[in-house]
Design a protein around this motif. Structure first.
Motif, PDB file in Angstrom:
ATOM      1  N   ILE A 156       0.900  -1.374  -0.148  1.00  0.00           N
ATOM      2  CA  ILE A 156      -0.067  -0.033  -0.085  1.00  0.00           C
ATOM      3  C   ILE A 156       0.973   1.243   0.001  1.00  0.00           C
ATOM      4  CG2 ILE A 156      -1.813   1.221   1.324  1.00  0.00           C
ATOM      5  CD1 ILE A 156      -2.688  -1.175   2.335  1.00  0.00           C
ATOM      6  N   ILE A 157       1.927   1.251   0.863  1.00  0.00           N
ATOM      7  CA  ILE A 157       2.577   2.379   0.816  1.00  0.00           C
ATOM      8  C   ILE A 157       3.393   2.505  -0.434  1.00  0.00           C
ATOM      9  CG2 ILE A 157       4.955   3.183   1.974  1.00  0.00           C
ATOM     10  CD1 ILE A 157       4.227   1.744   4.537  1.00  0.00           C
ATOM     11  N   ALA A 163       2.078   6.959  -6.779  1.00  0.00           N
ATOM     12  CA  ALA A 163       1.289   7.799  -7.351  1.00  0.00           C
ATOM     13  C   ALA A 163       1.518   9.444  -7.001  1.00  0.00           C
ATOM     14  CB  ALA A 163      -0.204   7.603  -6.639  1.00  0.00           C
ATOM     15  N   GLY A 164       2.533   9.633  -6.291  1.00  0.00           N
ATOM     16  CA  GLY A 164       3.167  10.881  -6.159  1.00  0.00           C
ATOM     17  C   GLY A 164       3.039  11.524  -4.942  1.00  0.00           C
ATOM     18  N   GLN A 165       2.156  10.609  -3.948  1.00  0.00           N
ATOM     19  CA  GLN A 165       1.732  11.153  -2.491  1.00  0.00           C
ATOM     20  C   GLN A 165       2.845  11.200  -1.738  1.00  0.00           C
ATOM     21  OE1 GLN A 165      -1.172  12.667  -2.104  1.00  0.00           O
ATOM     22  NE2 GLN A 165      -2.112  12.263  -4.033  1.00  0.00           N
ATOM     23  N   PRO A 166       2.790  11.928  -0.540  1.00  0.00           N
ATOM     24  CA  PRO A 166       3.975  11.930   0.380  1.00  0.00           C
ATOM     25  C   PRO A 166       3.769  10.560   1.299  1.00  0.00           C
ATOM     26  CG  PRO A 166       2.462  13.585   1.146  1.00  0.00           C
ATOM     27  CD  PRO A 166       1.972  13.189  -0.221  1.00  0.00           C
ATOM     28  N   ASN A 231      15.755   6.225  -3.650  1.00  0.00           N
ATOM     29  CA  ASN A 231      14.455   5.979  -4.053  1.00  0.00           C
ATOM     30  C   ASN A 231      14.013   5.225  -2.840  1.00  0.00           C
ATOM     31  OD1 ASN A 231      12.211   4.787  -5.246  1.00  0.00           O
ATOM     32  ND2 ASN A 231      13.188   5.104  -7.365  1.00  0.00           N
ATOM     33  N   LEU A 232      13.087   5.661  -2.315  1.00  0.00           N
ATOM     34  CA  LEU A 232      12.206   4.831  -0.937  1.00  0.00           C
ATOM     35  C   LEU A 232      11.447   3.711  -1.694  1.00  0.00           C
ATOM     36  CD1 LEU A 232      11.666   4.698   1.983  1.00  0.00           C
ATOM     37  CD2 LEU A 232       9.904   6.162   1.695  1.00  0.00           C
ATOM     38  N   THR A 233      10.731   4.175  -2.529  1.00  0.00           N
ATOM     39  CA  THR A 233       9.974   3.112  -3.220  1.00  0.00           C
ATOM     40  C   THR A 233      10.647   1.689  -3.602  1.00  0.00           C
ATOM     41  OG1 THR A 233       8.473   4.673  -4.469  1.00  0.00           O
ATOM     42  CG2 THR A 233       8.236   2.517  -5.130  1.00  0.00           C
ATOM     43  N   GLU A 234      11.684   2.045  -4.176  1.00  0.00           N
ATOM     44  CA  GLU A 234      12.456   0.815  -4.699  1.00  0.00           C
ATOM     45  C   GLU A 234      13.066   0.059  -3.313  1.00  0.00           C
ATOM     46  OE1 GLU A 234      16.713  -0.079  -7.197  1.00  0.00           O
ATOM     47  OE2 GLU A 234      15.697   1.823  -7.359  1.00  0.00           O
ATOM     48  N   ASN A 235      13.554   0.601  -2.595  1.00  0.00           N
ATOM     49  CA  ASN A 235      13.981   0.199  -1.153  1.00  0.00           C
ATOM     50  C   ASN A 235      13.057  -0.656  -0.409  1.00  0.00           C
ATOM     51  OD1 ASN A 235      16.583   1.286  -1.601  1.00  0.00           O
ATOM     52  ND2 ASN A 235      16.149   3.135  -0.129  1.00  0.00           N
ATOM     53  N   LEU A 236      11.797  -0.048  -0.325  1.00  0.00           N
ATOM     54  CA  LEU A 236      10.687  -0.659   0.315  1.00  0.00           C
ATOM     55  C   LEU A 236      10.095  -1.765  -0.801  1.00  0.00           C
ATOM     56  CD1 LEU A 236       8.457   2.194   1.427  1.00  0.00           C
ATOM     57  CD2 LEU A 236       9.852   0.645   2.821  1.00  0.00           C
ATOM     58  N   ASP A 237      10.439  -1.783  -1.858  1.00  0.00           N
ATOM     59  CA  ASP A 237      10.042  -3.160  -2.667  1.00  0.00           C
ATOM     60  C   ASP A 237      11.088  -4.258  -2.565  1.00  0.00           C
ATOM     61  OD1 ASP A 237       8.722  -4.238  -4.910  1.00  0.00           O
ATOM     62  OD2 ASP A 237      10.621  -4.278  -6.050  1.00  0.00           O
ATOM     63  N   LYS A 238      12.195  -3.775  -2.157  1.00  0.00           N
ATOM     64  CA  LYS A 238      13.259  -4.974  -1.725  1.00  0.00           C
ATOM     65  C   LYS A 238      12.946  -5.462  -0.401  1.00  0.00           C
ATOM     66  CE  LYS A 238      17.036  -2.945  -4.624  1.00  0.00           C
ATOM     67  NZ  LYS A 238      18.176  -2.153  -4.626  1.00  0.00           N
ATOM     68  N   VAL A 239      12.812  -4.568   0.441  1.00  0.00           N
ATOM     69  CA  VAL A 239      12.272  -4.860   1.897  1.00  0.00           C
ATOM     70  C   VAL A 239      11.187  -5.881   1.895  1.00  0.00           C
ATOM     71  CG1 VAL A 239      11.372  -4.068   3.952  1.00  0.00           C
ATOM     72  CG2 VAL A 239      13.370  -2.854   2.890  1.00  0.00           C
TER      73      VAL A 239
END
Length: 321
Positions: A156-157, A163-166, A231-239
């Motif tokens: 979800i995060i 989507a560009g949201q904080p 890139n937080l999104t990429e890091n969270l995907d790996k996590v």
């Protein structure tokens, strides 16, 4: 009567501790990973005194005046944190009060029945031990459910960030879409961020409430991104991938060790079942075990051996992931 009292005390604690030794949680334990924990401690050291005072103020805000005085003692502070981890709505003062009243009633009942002093003392403290074990079981179940829900929360995060949201909005979405315990923890964090708390402060508060491996990995990724960028999104995907693989491995270990856990239960409980069967078939022979001093000695040695064996089995089967 003295030997019978000693036998009952040993039997009570043996069954209590053996049953706990064979509860083998594969997931849901409090995290003790040194590298991640030390990284978070370093991040906590970077917080200024004002942020730390805000953290303490938030922790004390929902407590009663009695609880605020109690947690000044380290033992009661630990019990309060255990209640928070367990997600129990009962206050610290009520838990201590009701447990004390019940233990006193049990002790007085034991005295009225003419039991020996050490049996009465064992029953008194046995109530406290049972309450402690119950809270621990609630902690394990809650943290296990939290870890099961966490990868879905990370998805979800990621969607909100893509989507560009904080990230504040991402915490809100998780809090609204996910059930307890994950949803309520993210709602609390979102409220902190909405009130103007620093991101690191809010994340560290969340780690205090849910100290799991999943939470440590997530908080490390967020804090690292805030400090160094990336890139937080990429890091969270790996996590998320790592956590799913870890949980899958934990489930596989639990499945493969099911036979061994069942065998351990059979080995531990078979002496008690055999005694009850003998009590039904031949009561006179069964009574010799609790009336003859040699029977009491044999049972005492057997119970101690069972407890050691159960702990040994737990050590072998309980594989950390």
């Amino acid at each position: 009567m003295g030997d019978l009292g000693l036998f009952l005390v040993l039997l009570f604690f043996a069954v209590l501790f053996i049953s706990q030794a064979l509860l083998l949680p594969v997931a849901g334990r409090k995290a003790k990973h040194g590298e991640l924990a030390s990284r978070l401690k370093q991040a906590q050291k970077k917080l200024d005194d004002e942020s730390l005072s805000l953290l303490q103020e938030y922790y004390l805000k929902e407590m009663t005046p009695v609880e605020r005085k109690l947690i000044k003692i380290s033992l009661f502070e630990k019990i309060k944190k255990m209640l928070d981890l367990a997600g129990m709505s009962i206050s610290l003062s009520k838990l201590l009060g009701w447990t004390f009243i019940i233990s006193v009633l049990v002790g007085l009942t034991s005295i009225a029945l003419g039991h020996l002093w050490y049996l009465t003392l064992a029953l008194f403290f046995g109530v406290w031990i049972l309450v402690y074990l119950y809270v621990q079981s609630r902690i394990t179940k809650r943290l296990q459910k939290f870890e099961e829900q966490f990868p879905e929360g990370l998805d979800i995060i990621k969607r909100v960030l893509q989507a560009g949201q904080p990230i504040n909005q991402a915490f809100r979405e998780v809090g609204e879409e996910m059930p307890e315990p994950l949803g309520i923890e993210f709602r609390k964090t979102f409220n902190l961020l909405n009130f103007g708390y620093d991101m690191r402060l809010a994340i560290l508060q969340m780690v205090e409430r849910t100290p799991t491996v999943s939470m440590l990995a997530f908080s490390s990724a967020v804090i690292l991104q805030k400090e160094t960028g990336g890139n937080l999104t990429e890091n969270l995907d790996k996590v998320s991938k790592v956590l799913r693989a870890r949980f899958k491995l934990s489930r596989k270990i639990k499945t493969l060790s099911a036979e061994a856990r069942l065998s351990s239960w059979i080995l531990v409980l078979s002496p008690f079942a055999l005694y009850l069967l003998t009590l039904v078939i031949n009561p006179e022979q069964a009574n010799l075990l609790i009336t003859d001093p040699r029977g009491i000695s044999a049972i005492s040695f057997g119970i101690i051996s069972l407890a050691i064996g159960a702990l040994w089995i737990r050590k072998i089967i309980n594989i950390k992931v």
